[in-house]
Design a protein around this motif. Structure first.
Motif, PDB file in Angstrom:
ATOM      1  N   PRO A   1     -24.848 -11.665  24.527  1.00  0.00           N
ATOM      2  CA  PRO A   1     -26.234 -12.307  23.807  1.00  0.00           C
ATOM      3  C   PRO A   1     -26.004 -12.803  22.423  1.00  0.00           C
ATOM      4  O   PRO A   1     -25.382 -12.317  21.701  1.00  0.00           O
ATOM      5  N   GLY A   2     -26.652 -13.825  22.197  1.00  0.00           N
ATOM      6  CA  GLY A   2     -26.628 -14.450  20.646  1.00  0.00           C
ATOM      7  C   GLY A   2     -27.582 -15.327  20.594  1.00  0.00           C
ATOM      8  O   GLY A   2     -28.339 -15.808  21.174  1.00  0.00           O
ATOM      9  N   HIS A   3     -27.533 -15.865  19.157  1.00  0.00           N
ATOM     10  CA  HIS A   3     -28.377 -17.167  18.632  1.00  0.00           C
ATOM     11  C   HIS A   3     -27.393 -18.160  18.130  1.00  0.00           C
ATOM     12  O   HIS A   3     -26.379 -17.824  17.473  1.00  0.00           O
ATOM     13  N   SER A   4     -27.846 -19.432  17.972  1.00  0.00           N
ATOM     14  CA  SER A   4     -27.212 -20.470  17.205  1.00  0.00           C
ATOM     15  C   SER A   4     -28.022 -21.359  16.716  1.00  0.00           C
ATOM     16  O   SER A   4     -29.276 -21.501  16.985  1.00  0.00           O
ATOM     17  N   LEU A   5     -27.202 -22.289  15.724  1.00  0.00           N
ATOM     18  CA  LEU A   5     -27.900 -23.224  15.122  1.00  0.00           C
ATOM     19  C   LEU A   5     -26.722 -24.271  14.690  1.00  0.00           C
ATOM     20  O   LEU A   5     -26.037 -24.116  14.418  1.00  0.00           O
ATOM     21  N   VAL A   6     -27.314 -25.506  15.163  1.00  0.00           N
ATOM     22  CA  VAL A   6     -26.408 -26.754  14.986  1.00  0.00           C
ATOM     23  C   VAL A   6     -26.707 -27.539  13.768  1.00  0.00           C
ATOM     24  O   VAL A   6     -28.030 -27.809  13.610  1.00  0.00           O
ATOM     25  N   SER A   7     -25.601 -27.837  12.759  1.00  0.00           N
ATOM     26  CA  SER A   7     -26.356 -28.366  11.520  1.00  0.00           C
ATOM     27  C   SER A   7     -25.648 -29.793  11.754  1.00  0.00           C
ATOM     28  O   SER A   7     -24.579 -30.079  12.288  1.00  0.00           O
ATOM     29  N   ARG A   8     -25.831 -30.728  10.669  1.00  0.00           N
ATOM     30  CA  ARG A   8     -25.306 -31.778  10.583  1.00  0.00           C
ATOM     31  C   ARG A   8     -23.731 -31.968   9.699  1.00  0.00           C
ATOM     32  O   ARG A   8     -23.183 -32.604   9.800  1.00  0.00           O
ATOM     33  N   SER A   9     -23.651 -30.722   8.891  1.00  0.00           N
ATOM     34  CA  SER A   9     -22.703 -30.414   7.928  1.00  0.00           C
ATOM     35  C   SER A   9     -21.838 -29.513   8.415  1.00  0.00           C
ATOM     36  O   SER A   9     -22.093 -28.312   8.616  1.00  0.00           O
ATOM     37  N   ALA A  10     -20.422 -29.921   8.829  1.00  0.00           N
ATOM     38  CA  ALA A  10     -19.539 -28.874   9.529  1.00  0.00           C
ATOM     39  C   ALA A  10     -19.040 -27.972   8.131  1.00  0.00           C
ATOM     40  O   ALA A  10     -19.111 -26.734   8.196  1.00  0.00           O
ATOM     41  N   PRO A  11     -18.838 -28.529   6.902  1.00  0.00           N
ATOM     42  CA  PRO A  11     -18.517 -27.848   5.741  1.00  0.00           C
ATOM     43  C   PRO A  11     -19.842 -26.799   5.418  1.00  0.00           C
ATOM     44  O   PRO A  11     -19.563 -25.498   5.233  1.00  0.00           O
ATOM     45  N   ALA A  12     -20.801 -27.122   5.529  1.00  0.00           N
ATOM     46  CA  ALA A  12     -21.950 -26.283   5.430  1.00  0.00           C
ATOM     47  C   ALA A  12     -21.906 -24.956   6.189  1.00  0.00           C
ATOM     48  O   ALA A  12     -22.264 -23.675   5.944  1.00  0.00           O
ATOM     49  N   VAL A  13     -21.691 -25.332   7.597  1.00  0.00           N
ATOM     50  CA  VAL A  13     -21.492 -24.356   8.662  1.00  0.00           C
ATOM     51  C   VAL A  13     -20.549 -23.152   8.100  1.00  0.00           C
ATOM     52  O   VAL A  13     -20.770 -22.200   8.300  1.00  0.00           O
ATOM     53  N   ARG A  14     -19.437 -23.758   7.895  1.00  0.00           N
ATOM     54  CA  ARG A  14     -18.229 -22.895   7.662  1.00  0.00           C
ATOM     55  C   ARG A  14     -18.611 -21.938   6.309  1.00  0.00           C
ATOM     56  O   ARG A  14     -18.178 -20.822   6.481  1.00  0.00           O
ATOM     57  N   GLU A  15     -19.050 -22.472   5.465  1.00  0.00           N
ATOM     58  CA  GLU A  15     -19.430 -21.635   4.288  1.00  0.00           C
ATOM     59  C   GLU A  15     -20.432 -20.701   4.574  1.00  0.00           C
ATOM     60  O   GLU A  15     -20.312 -19.510   4.161  1.00  0.00           O
ATOM     61  N   PHE A  16     -21.385 -20.903   5.101  1.00  0.00           N
ATOM     62  CA  PHE A  16     -22.357 -20.139   5.675  1.00  0.00           C
ATOM     63  C   PHE A  16     -21.897 -18.869   6.551  1.00  0.00           C
ATOM     64  O   PHE A  16     -22.041 -17.721   6.350  1.00  0.00           O
ATOM     65  N   ALA A  17     -20.959 -19.363   7.547  1.00  0.00           N
ATOM     66  CA  ALA A  17     -20.210 -18.352   8.393  1.00  0.00           C
ATOM     67  C   ALA A  17     -19.567 -17.276   7.596  1.00  0.00           C
ATOM     68  O   ALA A  17     -19.537 -16.134   8.024  1.00  0.00           O
ATOM     69  N   GLU A  18     -18.850 -18.020   6.602  1.00  0.00           N
ATOM     70  CA  GLU A  18     -17.993 -16.917   5.799  1.00  0.00           C
ATOM     71  C   GLU A  18     -18.949 -15.844   5.008  1.00  0.00           C
ATOM     72  O   GLU A  18     -18.454 -14.916   4.917  1.00  0.00           O
ATOM     73  N   ALA A  19     -19.963 -16.559   4.597  1.00  0.00           N
ATOM     74  CA  ALA A  19     -20.881 -15.751   3.752  1.00  0.00           C
ATOM     75  C   ALA A  19     -21.422 -14.535   4.605  1.00  0.00           C
ATOM     76  O   ALA A  19     -21.536 -13.339   4.139  1.00  0.00           O
ATOM     77  N   LEU A  20     -21.695 -14.980   5.886  1.00  0.00           N
ATOM     78  CA  LEU A  20     -22.315 -14.031   6.747  1.00  0.00           C
ATOM     79  C   LEU A  20     -21.180 -13.091   7.246  1.00  0.00           C
ATOM     80  O   LEU A  20     -21.636 -11.700   7.412  1.00  0.00           O
ATOM     81  N   ARG A  21     -19.979 -13.585   7.671  1.00  0.00           N
ATOM     82  CA  ARG A  21     -19.015 -12.673   8.109  1.00  0.00           C
ATOM     83  C   ARG A  21     -18.789 -11.363   6.762  1.00  0.00           C
ATOM     84  O   ARG A  21     -18.514 -10.334   7.097  1.00  0.00           O
ATOM     85  N   ARG A  22     -18.711 -11.850   5.495  1.00  0.00           N
ATOM     86  CA  ARG A  22     -18.670 -10.996   4.301  1.00  0.00           C
ATOM     87  C   ARG A  22     -19.628  -9.723   4.344  1.00  0.00           C
ATOM     88  O   ARG A  22     -19.605  -8.658   3.810  1.00  0.00           O
ATOM     89  N   ALA A  23     -20.759  -9.996   4.868  1.00  0.00           N
ATOM     90  CA  ALA A  23     -22.128  -9.315   4.989  1.00  0.00           C
ATOM     91  C   ALA A  23     -22.065  -8.214   6.051  1.00  0.00           C
ATOM     92  O   ALA A  23     -22.723  -7.223   6.196  1.00  0.00           O
ATOM     93  N   LEU A  24     -21.096  -8.527   6.976  1.00  0.00           N
ATOM     94  CA  LEU A  24     -21.055  -7.592   8.277  1.00  0.00           C
ATOM     95  C   LEU A  24     -20.591  -6.489   8.091  1.00  0.00           C
ATOM     96  O   LEU A  24     -19.590  -6.226   7.389  1.00  0.00           O
ATOM     97  N   PRO A  25     -21.088  -5.328   8.523  1.00  0.00           N
ATOM     98  CA  PRO A  25     -20.435  -3.866   8.320  1.00  0.00           C
ATOM     99  C   PRO A  25     -18.947  -3.813   8.989  1.00  0.00           C
ATOM    100  O   PRO A  25     -18.811  -4.420   9.973  1.00  0.00           O
ATOM    101  N   ALA A  26     -18.262  -2.920   8.328  1.00  0.00           N
ATOM    102  CA  ALA A  26     -16.836  -2.684   8.941  1.00  0.00           C
ATOM    103  C   ALA A  26     -17.027  -1.688  10.108  1.00  0.00           C
ATOM    104  O   ALA A  26     -17.643  -0.632   9.972  1.00  0.00           O
TER     105      ALA A  26
END
Length: 285
Positions: A69-94
């Motif tokens: 299960p999950g959720h998604s969001l489609v943006s117009r900017s691929a670089p913006a998606v990559r940067e946000f994904a990296e920021a979110l990954r850094r926040a995930l618990p180990a």
């Protein structure tokens, strides 16, 4: 939870959707609702799509054979998606591979969002567009003549509107240059990331710099200037994120603003006003 539980990044998607990371919670706004997804409920973050413009979060599950299960969001900017994904990954618990997972879907809360009303700018643009179309129809209906119709159809959108835009843009550049020369503060900025907008001949490369103002507040500057890893940024303490410039010199900005306003904006505006006035005079005749 990691120490990086918030991010200044905002990922905008289609139809006024947006994603933000605040205090360990992913705020996903789309479809008239706001989903609060704790990072503890996220198993992984993926960038999907052939062009990499889809952000997808897969929720945790205690089912040994989950349906992801999950959720998604489609943006117009691929670089913006990559940067946000990296920021979110850094926040995930180990987590260990064998560590039990909670039911992520049960941790997600949903709340309705207030439907935003039309912005004053949008209302003004619609009113201007409607008035422009009505006058064009009235000119044709009254047989005002080809010259009057062409003056209105060409003079208003192609001459007057472009002239006003150039005049306002030039005056704004002059205003910003004067403000920065009078009270600007210079700090060091660091390049966070760069991204492109548009395609083909309209492609533009933009650079996002971070800097810390005189009060110790971290801010960002997004614009086409720059590209180096470290630059000097001049900012207005009264408008630290709105009135900024990469580099200390403001002479070219001041000169360019004056030239655009005087040599391009003002003449086009006057010509456009004359063409619009002649068309309206033919309508009154």
């Amino acid at each position: 939870m990691t120490e990086i539980d918030s991010s200044p990044l905002v990922l905008h998607g289609r139809r006024r959707s947006a994603a933000r990371l605040r205090s360990g919670v992913l705020l996903l706004e789309q479809g008239g609702v706001r989903r609060r997804i704790p990072v503890a409920a996220i198993e992984r973050v993926e960038v999907r799509g052939r062009t990499g413009r889809e952000l997808a979060v897969v929720l945790t599950s205690n089912d040994p054979c989950p349906a992801a299960p999950g959720h998604s969001l489609v943006s117009r900017s691929a670089p913006a998606v990559r940067e946000f994904a990296e920021a979110l990954r850094r926040a995930l618990p180990a987590r260990d591979a064998t560590e039990p997972r909670p039911d992520g879907a049960s941790l997600v809360s949903v709340e309705p969002m207030e439907r935003p009303g039309p912005e004053p700018r949008q209302v003004a643009l619609v009113a201007l567009g409607a008035g422009y179309a009505l006058i064009a129809v009235a000119l044709v209906a009254r047989g005002a003549g080809e010259q009057a119709v062409v003056s209105w159809l060409v003079g208003v959108p192609l001459v007057l509107a472009q002239g006003v835009a150039a005049l306002v843009g030039g005056v704004r550049r002059v205003r910003d240059a004067v403000v920065l020369r009078a009270r600007g503060i210079t700090v060091e900025g660091r390049l966070e990331y760069s991204y492109g907008t548009g395609s083909g001949e309209d492609a533009v490369r933009r650079h996002v710099y971070s800097y810390v103002d005189a009060h110790g507040v971290r801010r960002e500057r997004d614009g086409t200037e720059g590209g180096a890893q470290e630059v000097e940024i001049v900012y207005d303490p009264g408008d630290p994120e709105g009135t900024t410039k990469v580099g200390r010199g403001t002479g070219w900005q001041l000169t360019g603003g004056v030239l655009v306003a005087v040599l391009l904006g003002l003449p086009m505006t006057l010509v456009g006003l004359r063409m619009a006035a002649s068309a309206l005079a033919a309508l009154r005749a």
